[in-house]
Design a protein around this motif. Structure first.
Motif, PDB file in Angstrom:
ATOM      1  N   GLY A   1       8.321  97.469  47.508  1.00 24.16           N
ATOM      2  CA  GLY A   1       7.883  98.223  48.677  1.00 24.16           C
ATOM      3  C   GLY A   1       7.378  99.609  48.313  1.00 24.16           C
ATOM      4  N   TYR A   2       8.099 100.284  47.433  1.00 20.33           N
ATOM      5  CA  TYR A   2       7.697 101.624  47.000  1.00 20.33           C
ATOM      6  C   TYR A   2       6.328 101.566  46.323  1.00 20.33           C
ATOM      7  N   LEU A   3       6.151 100.605  45.410  1.00 16.18           N
ATOM      8  CA  LEU A   3       4.867 100.480  44.704  1.00 16.18           C
ATOM      9  C   LEU A   3       3.750 100.115  45.680  1.00 16.18           C
ATOM     10  N   THR A   4       4.042  99.277  46.666  1.00 19.59           N
ATOM     11  CA  THR A   4       3.052  98.901  47.668  1.00 19.59           C
ATOM     12  C   THR A   4       2.600 100.127  48.463  1.00 19.59           C
ATOM     13  N   ILE A   5       3.535 100.985  48.819  1.00 18.95           N
ATOM     14  CA  ILE A   5       3.190 102.212  49.552  1.00 18.95           C
ATOM     15  C   ILE A   5       2.290 103.102  48.704  1.00 18.95           C
ATOM     16  N   ILE A   6       2.618 103.255  47.429  1.00 19.21           N
ATOM     17  CA  ILE A   6       1.796 104.072  46.523  1.00 19.21           C
ATOM     18  C   ILE A   6       0.383 103.486  46.420  1.00 19.21           C
ATOM     19  N   LEU A   7       0.296 102.176  46.215  1.00 18.90           N
ATOM     20  CA  LEU A   7      -1.018 101.530  46.081  1.00 18.90           C
ATOM     21  C   LEU A   7      -1.815 101.587  47.382  1.00 18.90           C
ATOM     22  N   ALA A   8      -1.142 101.424  48.515  1.00 20.06           N
ATOM     23  CA  ALA A   8      -1.833 101.510  49.807  1.00 20.06           C
ATOM     24  C   ALA A   8      -2.378 102.920  50.029  1.00 20.06           C
ATOM     25  N   ALA A   9      -1.586 103.922  49.702  1.00 23.17           N
ATOM     26  CA  ALA A   9      -2.051 105.309  49.837  1.00 23.17           C
ATOM     27  C   ALA A   9      -3.261 105.553  48.939  1.00 23.17           C
TER      28      ALA A   9
ATOM     29  N   ILE B   1      -7.047 106.566  50.177  1.00 24.13           N
ATOM     30  CA  ILE B   1      -7.679 107.788  49.669  1.00 24.13           C
ATOM     31  C   ILE B   1      -9.023 107.450  49.024  1.00 24.13           C
ATOM     32  N   VAL B   2      -9.023 106.452  48.158  1.00 27.24           N
ATOM     33  CA  VAL B   2     -10.254 106.077  47.448  1.00 27.24           C
ATOM     34  C   VAL B   2     -11.313 105.588  48.428  1.00 27.24           C
ATOM     35  N   THR B   3     -10.927 104.743  49.378  1.00 27.19           N
ATOM     36  CA  THR B   3     -11.930 104.230  50.319  1.00 27.19           C
ATOM     37  C   THR B   3     -12.386 105.291  51.319  1.00 27.19           C
ATOM     38  N   ALA B   4     -11.583 106.308  51.553  1.00 23.77           N
ATOM     39  CA  ALA B   4     -12.025 107.411  52.412  1.00 23.77           C
ATOM     40  C   ALA B   4     -13.052 108.262  51.675  1.00 23.77           C
ATOM     41  N   LEU B   5     -12.832 108.436  50.382  1.00 22.83           N
ATOM     42  CA  LEU B   5     -13.765 109.228  49.574  1.00 22.83           C
ATOM     43  C   LEU B   5     -15.031 108.451  49.225  1.00 22.83           C
ATOM     44  N   LEU B   6     -14.892 107.149  49.069  1.00 24.10           N
ATOM     45  CA  LEU B   6     -16.015 106.278  48.701  1.00 24.10           C
ATOM     46  C   LEU B   6     -16.108 105.115  49.694  1.00 24.10           C
TER      47      LEU B   6
END
Length: 173
Positions: free
Chosen positions: A101-109, A113-118
């Motif tokens: 769950g922790y890793l999923t939250i990090i990857l989702a964030a 971020i990446v898709t907001a920038l690109l």
């Protein structure tokens, strides 16, 4: 309690026994795992052993699982601060889920971020083709959980069968 290196040796030895037993059972015609299933199990077993061990609850220290992430090891420091050593993170069912769950939250964030920038990248990064069947995910789940359970057994943490049976009794009502 075993050190990180000893945990890794225990898991690697157990993996060799599992691989040998699987090869023998396949040769005898008892099972017929596919190459993708074998690779899924192997990959998640070793990720669970070397990169996502229950000892990430000590990530503010220099544990081997944090080191395995190289320069990205810092992402596990908040996890180590959230969970006390040998607390919830060292349980049989929920403990491994806390790391996933922790890793999923990090990857989702990171994804957002990446898709907001690109924004053009968002159309290319879809999850439509990810299988959603338990049969597909089973070797991944087994590889990861067995690696976690071997760690817990080496730490002397036995499964709480009473809690598991209470859970099933509640569902029957």
């Amino acid at each position: 309690m075993p050190s990180g290196k000893v945990h890794n040796l225990i898991n690697t030895g157990a993996f060799l026994l599992i691989a040998g037993g699987t090869a023998y059972a396949k040769q005898q015609g008892h099972i017929d795992p596919s190459i993708p299933e074998i690779l899924a199990f192997t990959g998640t077993f070793f990720v669970g052993t070397f990169m996502m061990s229950p000892d990430l609850d000590l990530a503010e220290q220099n544990v081997s699982s944090k080191k395995a992430w190289g320069p990205l090891g810092f992402i596990w420091v908040p996890y180590g601060k959230m969970f006390s050593h040998r607390g919830l993170s060292h349980t049989w069912i929920v403990g491994p889920l806390t790391r996933l769950g922790y890793l999923t939250i990090i990857l989702a964030a990171l994804y957002y971020i990446v898709t907001a920038l690109l924004p053009d990248l968002k159309t290319r990064l879809t999850f439509e083709n990810v299988p959603r069947t338990l049969e597909f995910w089973q070797p991944y789940i087994l590889g990861y959980y067995i690696s976690q359970w071997l760690h817990l057994l080496a730490d002397g943490v036995s499964p709480d069968l009473r809690a598991i049976s209470r859970t099933f009794k509640k569902k029957k009502r």
